[in-house]
Scaffold this active site. Structure first.
Site, PDB file in Angstrom:
ATOM      1  N   SER A 145     -25.896  -6.856 -17.874  1.00  0.00           N
ATOM      2  CA  SER A 145     -26.735  -7.962 -17.345  1.00  0.00           C
ATOM      3  C   SER A 145     -27.377  -8.883 -18.536  1.00  0.00           C
ATOM      4  O   SER A 145     -26.544  -9.412 -19.427  1.00  0.00           O
ATOM      5  CB  SER A 145     -27.554  -7.460 -16.282  1.00  0.00           C
ATOM      6  OG  SER A 145     -28.215  -8.401 -15.372  1.00  0.00           O
ATOM      7  N   ASP A 237     -20.374 -10.416  -7.635  1.00  0.00           N
ATOM      8  CA  ASP A 237     -21.352 -10.639  -8.479  1.00  0.00           C
ATOM      9  C   ASP A 237     -21.667 -12.170  -8.618  1.00  0.00           C
ATOM     10  O   ASP A 237     -20.744 -12.652  -8.932  1.00  0.00           O
ATOM     11  CB  ASP A 237     -20.965  -9.967  -9.610  1.00  0.00           C
ATOM     12  CG  ASP A 237     -21.954  -9.793 -10.659  1.00  0.00           C
ATOM     13  OD1 ASP A 237     -22.884 -10.604 -10.900  1.00  0.00           O
ATOM     14  OD2 ASP A 237     -22.140  -8.717 -11.363  1.00  0.00           O
ATOM     15  N   HIS A 267     -23.258  -6.545  -8.229  1.00  0.00           N
ATOM     16  CA  HIS A 267     -23.967  -6.627  -9.511  1.00  0.00           C
ATOM     17  C   HIS A 267     -24.783  -5.217  -9.475  1.00  0.00           C
ATOM     18  O   HIS A 267     -25.376  -4.923  -8.594  1.00  0.00           O
ATOM     19  CB  HIS A 267     -25.017  -7.633  -9.614  1.00  0.00           C
ATOM     20  CG  HIS A 267     -25.610  -7.876 -11.084  1.00  0.00           C
ATOM     21  ND1 HIS A 267     -24.890  -8.609 -12.017  1.00  0.00           N
ATOM     22  CD2 HIS A 267     -26.830  -7.574 -11.471  1.00  0.00           C
ATOM     23  CE1 HIS A 267     -25.645  -8.646 -13.109  1.00  0.00           C
ATOM     24  NE2 HIS A 267     -26.811  -8.007 -12.553  1.00  0.00           N
TER      25      HIS A 267
END
Length: 308
Positions: A145, A237, A267
């Protein structure tokens, strides 16, 4: 909500997960919770590199003979999180890949916007390159991320400064582009744990007053002469589009890049549902890419992207 948007292994958990627990109202509480989260493993070395930069060092039981190491950067949208949150994950890398792993504690926005976090990661990289037993030419950098976004930015910074050359980039659903992939109000209702509103909040805090052309990896014009990369992301995502585009741009710039797309994955699926076969396979492919890089370098062979 239709469940067929999700991978079969993730349908049940997707029904109960929030679209994103992260917003302006919850941010202060989330920062406190992550800051004081207890360590999840024993045997980790907690080190201070500079007043602003810390690291958690995890060593394999057997000494690594080829000098390889992994610099890991935690996620949290550039505004929350600590290295301790990835204790278990880093220990898994150590066991599977057999190299020492150093996880960076970096400064967070909005108190410390760009380039604070990136400079802390660079400090950790140069520190790791000097660590006894580590070959400075055999350091992989990675993160998930925001950590993946910082790893991508670190690869660019290392190239530009020319002091330490990373061996490999492991970019797990990285935040590499601050520009939204869809128009406001049209984002998917099927996102989980992160959405485009959360993404904008993180970028706004991190890029306060920054030159976005130099601060955001996907805005950089020149992506050539970077370390080979592995990019993994799910199709459910909000970062899917930007990650796929970044992978293609790396290839166009002559950088070896494997793109690993997981159908129906949201995600953070590999962390929240780590025991599912789809998450375990995702992690195994990351480890395989690292092992290949440490063994004999990593070269992406032209062919179809990996779809899971």
């Amino acid at each position: 909500m239709r469940s067929d948007h999700y991978h079969p292994d993730l349908k049940s958990i997707a029904r109960v997960l929030p679209r994103s627990p992260f917003n302006r109202l919850t941010l202060p509480t989330m920062r406190r919770l992550t800051r004081f989260a207890p360590s999840a493993c024993e045997g980790v070395e907690v080190l201070t590199i500079t007043p602003s930069t810390g690291a958690r060092l995890y060593r394999p039981e057997r000494e690594c003979t080829h000098g390889g190491a992994l610099l890991w950067i935690h996620g949290g949208g550039y505004v929350i999180g600590t290295a301790a949150q990835d204790d278990k994950l880093c220990q898994r890398f150590v066991r599977r890949v057999g190299v020492p792993v150093a996880s960076v504690d970096y400064r967070l926005a909005p108190k410390d916007p760009f380039p604070a976090a990136l400079e802390d990661c660079y400090t950790a990289l140069t520190w790791l390159a000097r660590l006894p037993g580590v070959d400075p030419g055999r350091i992989a950098i990675g993160g998930a991320s925001a950590g993946g976004g910082l790893a991508a930015a670190l690869a660019l910074l290392a190239r530009d400064r020319g002091e330490v050359t990373p061996l490999f980039q492991l970019l797990v659903y990285p935040m590499v582009d601050d520009r939204p992939s869809s128009r406001p109000g049209l984002e998917s209702q099927h996102y989980r744990l992160w959405n485009e509103k959360s993404d904008r909040l993180g970028w706004q805090a991190y890029l306060k007053g920054a030159d976005r052309q130099s601060a955001v990896p996907a805005r950089r014009d020149d992506l050539s002469q970077l370390a080979p990369a592995w990019i993994g992301v799910g199709t459910v995502d909000p970062l899917y589009g930007q990650d796929v585009e970044y992978a293609y741009r790396l290839r166009d710039a002559g950088v070896s890049c494997e793109l690993d797309v997981v159908e129906g994955a949201f995600h953070g699926f590999d962390i929240i549902a780590s025991k599912t076969p789809v998450a375990q396979g995702f992690f195994a492919r990351q480890c395989a890419a690292l092992q290949t890089a440490f063994a004999n370098g990593y070269v992406f062979e032209d062919g179809p992207d990996r779809l899971q």
